[in-house]
Design an enzyme around this catalytic site. Structure first.
Site, PDB file in Angstrom:
ATOM      1  N   ASN A   9     101.662  70.011  23.906  1.00 25.48           N
ATOM      2  CA  ASN A   9     100.726  70.655  22.975  1.00 25.48           C
ATOM      3  C   ASN A   9     100.779  69.883  21.655  1.00 25.48           C
ATOM      4  OD1 ASN A   9      99.178  72.313  21.397  1.00 25.48           O
ATOM      5  ND2 ASN A   9     100.698  73.959  21.250  1.00 25.48           N
ATOM      6  N   TRP A  10      99.754  69.081  21.426  1.00 22.48           N
ATOM      7  CA  TRP A  10      99.764  68.229  20.225  1.00 22.48           C
ATOM      8  C   TRP A  10      99.328  69.008  18.972  1.00 22.48           C
ATOM      9  CZ3 TRP A  10      96.973  63.218  22.454  1.00 22.48           C
ATOM     10  CH2 TRP A  10      97.799  62.655  23.427  1.00 22.48           C
ATOM     11  N   LYS A  11      98.933  70.246  19.167  1.00 23.00           N
ATOM     12  CA  LYS A  11      98.490  71.100  18.040  1.00 23.00           C
ATOM     13  C   LYS A  11      97.454  70.352  17.184  1.00 23.00           C
ATOM     14  CE  LYS A  11     102.942  73.346  18.185  1.00 23.00           C
ATOM     15  NZ  LYS A  11     103.842  74.312  17.579  1.00 23.00           N
ATOM     16  N   HIS A  96      98.379  81.262  22.433  1.00 16.67           N
ATOM     17  CA  HIS A  96      99.539  80.659  21.761  1.00 16.67           C
ATOM     18  C   HIS A  96      99.906  81.525  20.556  1.00 16.67           C
ATOM     19  CE1 HIS A  96     102.032  77.833  19.540  1.00 16.67           C
ATOM     20  NE2 HIS A  96     102.136  77.139  20.667  1.00 16.67           N
ATOM     21  N   GLU A  98     100.752  80.846  17.657  1.00 22.05           N
ATOM     22  CA  GLU A  98     100.125  80.446  16.382  1.00 22.05           C
ATOM     23  C   GLU A  98      98.720  81.020  16.277  1.00 22.05           C
ATOM     24  OE1 GLU A  98     100.880  76.236  16.694  1.00 22.05           O
ATOM     25  OE2 GLU A  98     103.014  76.605  16.361  1.00 22.05           O
ATOM     26  N   GLU A 168     107.202  81.774  25.336  1.00 30.31           N
ATOM     27  CA  GLU A 168     107.408  81.061  24.079  1.00 30.31           C
ATOM     28  C   GLU A 168     107.890  82.042  23.003  1.00 30.31           C
ATOM     29  OE1 GLU A 168     105.394  77.080  23.984  1.00 30.31           O
ATOM     30  OE2 GLU A 168     104.043  78.477  23.024  1.00 30.31           O
ATOM     31  N   GLY A 174     108.948  75.459  16.910  1.00 29.40           N
ATOM     32  CA  GLY A 174     108.957  74.597  15.726  1.00 29.40           C
ATOM     33  C   GLY A 174     110.128  74.851  14.793  1.00 29.40           C
ATOM     34  N   SER A 214     110.986  74.478  20.752  1.00 27.89           N
ATOM     35  CA  SER A 214     111.973  73.478  20.322  1.00 27.89           C
ATOM     36  C   SER A 214     112.622  72.742  21.498  1.00 27.89           C
ATOM     37  CB  SER A 214     113.029  74.121  19.433  1.00 27.89           C
ATOM     38  OG  SER A 214     112.425  74.633  18.248  1.00 27.89           O
ATOM     39  N   GLY A 235     105.891  71.172  22.022  1.00 31.17           N
ATOM     40  CA  GLY A 235     105.108  70.898  20.824  1.00 31.17           C
ATOM     41  C   GLY A 235     105.590  69.612  20.167  1.00 31.17           C
ATOM     42  N   GLY A 236     106.435  69.754  19.153  1.00 35.45           N
ATOM     43  CA  GLY A 236     106.875  68.619  18.331  1.00 35.45           C
ATOM     44  C   GLY A 236     107.304  67.385  19.127  1.00 35.45           C
TER      45      GLY A 236
END
Ligand code: PEP
Length: 262
Positions: A9-11, A96, A98, A168, A174, A214, A235-236
């Site tokens: 997930n490159w957001k 998600h 977010e 999640e 994150g 994470s 993600g990151g």
């Protein structure tokens, strides 16, 4: 058995040039080397076409990060499921945290989005998870059940070949603080039972339940060793092709024993 699946997930990161470099990097390092793992990249809307071209002819799949539940209309700034299919997406992330936390998406919205994705034959990746406050108050199970119910209301039992669920925990996204293998195993077990109650035992066994929060190349092997964890949503660490490839490799290495164990 559930498919082992790893999703990037490159957001809201990256120009098209950066997305192209990242997609090419993943293709070079992951490519077709791990046939037992379904690998999916979710770039921002603006880079879908660029990434689609970069992945053409490979086993890597393209996902969007969000959709609207209506197919079309006066919904400025939104994108419908058929549009995503037309843009080359096979998957779409739904619910998600977010989106829920920063953009006010409710369980009802998530349910409508999931239904729209299914209607358009997109594979939804349903994200659910509790906040730290909810976990500390002993409400994790109740929250996961409520989010599952909201999302799966009205969904037919035959979604097992198309649905993926991602656990999640909001406190792990994150933050650099991932769930322990024991925490992931407990939550995934609960989600699997929830799916079985709603969709039936056999279909529920086929739905991949991914962990997200994470994940790094460092903690991926211990998460991959957990029988209840069918893959990860990253993600990151997915913004670096080497890190992402190492995570895919950790799940590929664990695929056979995990399948035999279960
Ligand atoms: C995510 O975006 O779903 C996620 C899990 O992010 P991170 O890996 O950065 O915690």
């Amino acid at each position: 058995m559930a498919r082992t699946t790893v999703i990037a997930n490159w957001k809201m990161h990256g120009t098209q040039a950066e997305a192209l470099a990242l997609a090419r990097g993943v293709r070079r390092l992951v490519g077709n080397r791990f046939p037992a793992v379904e690998v999916v990249l979710a770039p921002p809307f603006t880079s879908l076409e660029t990434v689609r071209r970069a992945l053409r002819g490979s086993r890597l799949h393209l996902s969007a990060q969000n959709l609207h539940w209506q197919p079309q209309g006066a919904f400025t700034g939104e994108v419908g499921a058929d549009m995503l299919g037309d843009a080359g997406c096979s998957h779409v992330i739904v619910g998600h945290s977010e989106r829920r936390r920063l953009f006010g998406e409710t369980d009802r919205d998530v349910g409508r989005k999931l239904a729209a994705a299914l209607e358009a034959s997109l594979k939804p990746v349903l994200c659910i998870g509790e906040t730290l406050q909810e976990r500390r108050a002993g409400r994790m199970r109740r929250i996961l059940s409520a989010q599952l119910s909201g999302a799966l209301k009205g969904v037919s039992k035959s979604v097992n070949e198309i649905l993926t669920v991602a656990y999640e925990p909001v406190w792990a996204i994150g933050t650099g603080k991932n769930a322990t293998p024991a925490q992931a195993a407990e939550a995934h077990g609960w989600i699997r039972r929830g799916l079985a109650r709603r969709l039936g035992e056999a279909p529920a066994r086929e739905i991949p339940i991914l962990y997200g929060g994470s994940v790094t190349p460092h903690n991926a092997p211990e998460l991959a060793a957990v029988a209840e964890v069918d893959g990860v949503l990253v993600g990151g660490a997915s913004l670096d092709p080497r890190s992402f490839a190492a995570i895919v490799s950790a799940f590929a290495a664990n695929d056979t024993p995990r399948t035999e164990d279960a």
